[in-house]
Design a protein around this motif. Sequence first.
Motif, PDB file in Angstrom:
ATOM      1  N   LEU A   1       0.640  -1.265   0.012  1.00  6.33           N
ATOM      2  CA  LEU A   1       0.024   0.130  -0.039  1.00  6.33           C
ATOM      3  C   LEU A   1       0.887   1.276  -0.043  1.00  6.33           C
ATOM      4  O   LEU A   1       0.525   2.203  -0.685  1.00  6.33           O
ATOM      5  CB  LEU A   1      -1.018  -0.049   0.977  1.00  6.33           C
ATOM      6  N   LYS A   2       1.991   1.194   0.839  1.00  8.65           N
ATOM      7  CA  LYS A   2       2.547   2.237   0.977  1.00  8.65           C
ATOM      8  C   LYS A   2       3.204   2.636  -0.494  1.00  8.65           C
ATOM      9  O   LYS A   2       3.428   3.685  -0.799  1.00  8.65           O
ATOM     10  CB  LYS A   2       3.819   2.147   2.056  1.00  8.65           C
ATOM     11  N   LEU A   3       3.891   1.585  -1.151  1.00  8.89           N
ATOM     12  CA  LEU A   3       4.453   1.710  -2.389  1.00  8.89           C
ATOM     13  C   LEU A   3       3.432   2.404  -3.719  1.00  8.89           C
ATOM     14  O   LEU A   3       3.711   3.280  -4.443  1.00  8.89           O
ATOM     15  CB  LEU A   3       5.253   0.582  -2.928  1.00  8.89           C
ATOM     16  N   ILE A   4       2.307   1.355  -3.690  1.00  9.14           N
ATOM     17  CA  ILE A   4       1.511   1.877  -4.618  1.00  9.14           C
ATOM     18  C   ILE A   4       0.793   3.343  -4.515  1.00  9.14           C
ATOM     19  O   ILE A   4       0.337   3.693  -5.745  1.00  9.14           O
ATOM     20  CB  ILE A   4       0.379   0.723  -4.662  1.00  9.14           C
ATOM     21  N   GLU A   5       0.645   3.441  -3.319  1.00  7.20           N
ATOM     22  CA  GLU A   5       0.040   4.690  -3.235  1.00  7.20           C
ATOM     23  C   GLU A   5       0.975   5.933  -3.471  1.00  7.20           C
ATOM     24  O   GLU A   5       0.364   7.426  -3.916  1.00  7.20           O
ATOM     25  CB  GLU A   5      -0.447   5.098  -1.828  1.00  7.20           C
ATOM     26  N   GLN A   6       2.010   5.721  -3.864  1.00  8.60           N
ATOM     27  CA  GLN A   6       3.185   6.812  -4.161  1.00  8.60           C
ATOM     28  C   GLN A   6       3.166   7.000  -5.674  1.00  8.60           C
ATOM     29  O   GLN A   6       3.652   7.886  -6.116  1.00  8.60           O
ATOM     30  CB  GLN A   6       4.595   6.470  -3.637  1.00  8.60           C
TER      31      GLN A   6
END
Length: 424
Positions: free
Chosen positions: A365-370
Amino acid sequence: MQEDFLHYLWKHKKFELSNLKTTHGAIITIESVGEHNHHTGPDFFNGKLKIGEQLWAGNVEIHIKSSDWYVHNHETDANYDNVILHVVWEYDTQVFRKDNTEIPTLELKRYVSIEALNNYQKLFGKAQKWINCDKDFETVDTFVINHWLERLYFERLERKAQDISTLLEQSKNDWEAVLFKLLAKNFGLKVNKDAFASIANSFNFSIVRKQQDNLESLEALFFGQGELLDDDIQDTYYLGLLKEYTFLKQKFNVSSHSVTPLQFFRLRPPNFPTIRLSQLAKLYHTQQNLFSKVIAAKNLDAFYALFSVGTSTFWETHYTFSKPSKASKKKLTKGFIDLLLINTIIPIQFSYAKQQGKIINEDVLKLIEQISSEKNSIVEKFNDLKPVATSALQSQALIQLKTEYCDKNKCLQCAIGNALLSPS
């Protein structure tokens, strides 16, 4: 009226629960609606109901009309012997067990509000629509949409993980080979993805491992298998590739018979298959043990650095073999690397962690939301209804929503559809 709608009403108790009675006037108290069964047999298993003074445990069957029991031949099927309640929209006949006792029936239309019916008819009306709820999508609470899109993103990720599992089985658990096949497919983008995938599948990945130190060998292999070395071109670079490919083809006994033809039509020059294949070759020449590096990387900067590759020298002044062009360093752009992250890197990280028994949902989630939202017709049309896609998480989820729910009329299994069906 669809039977699925009755399933939805029963499962979520979207009807008047007080003073609920059978068609013969016995009071019904629902302790548990049971477990929804999506396979053969009764529609809900293990329900718990009090009918009159008797507490029952068993299955619940749902039909539009009670006579459908006989239309579906349930009276001869032992799977329906333990039905304790027949839930119908319209009661038009009695239904009996094998011992000749009547199965209690609940006629649901007596207890469903006009508002719920109107919402249902509005959602499934026959008017031409892009999606069933395109007139009301903007009215759905943003929290409901965002929560549902997060679930849909992981649903899509799970489907991709299943595809990766199949590739892994075919490659005898060689994660490096699987990564190469996925990257190759996505280097082809929409137009050439099938062609690039067929190139990657046309030879054993062990050849790439053995030739990684030689960029010309990798380019010769990729261009040759893509049938880009079949012309009569008198150029030193081209002739060198052709000679190397002829050698590799004999040495490793490779064949290009099953390869899908590459397309140049309607592509911008930076996306020509010649450029993308050279970039793919340069990536594997530059990055040894790429899979372990992909798994180790945790943030966008690390991935941008890892995939910051260009082409061989020849392609800095060419887009095709036959015509020179203005000199330019044709490096992978951040936008292109984002697409690789969305479609290859994150799914393979997720799949690998899953195989290792690890849960990395928060990291994902942290990566895809960036990563910025993708731009395509599905995302644009949803954003026209209500601006919802701000990151790749939402854009991927919206693709899942449109293809797996909207296009299949699965509004009753959709949180957005449920929100619109529920009376205010």
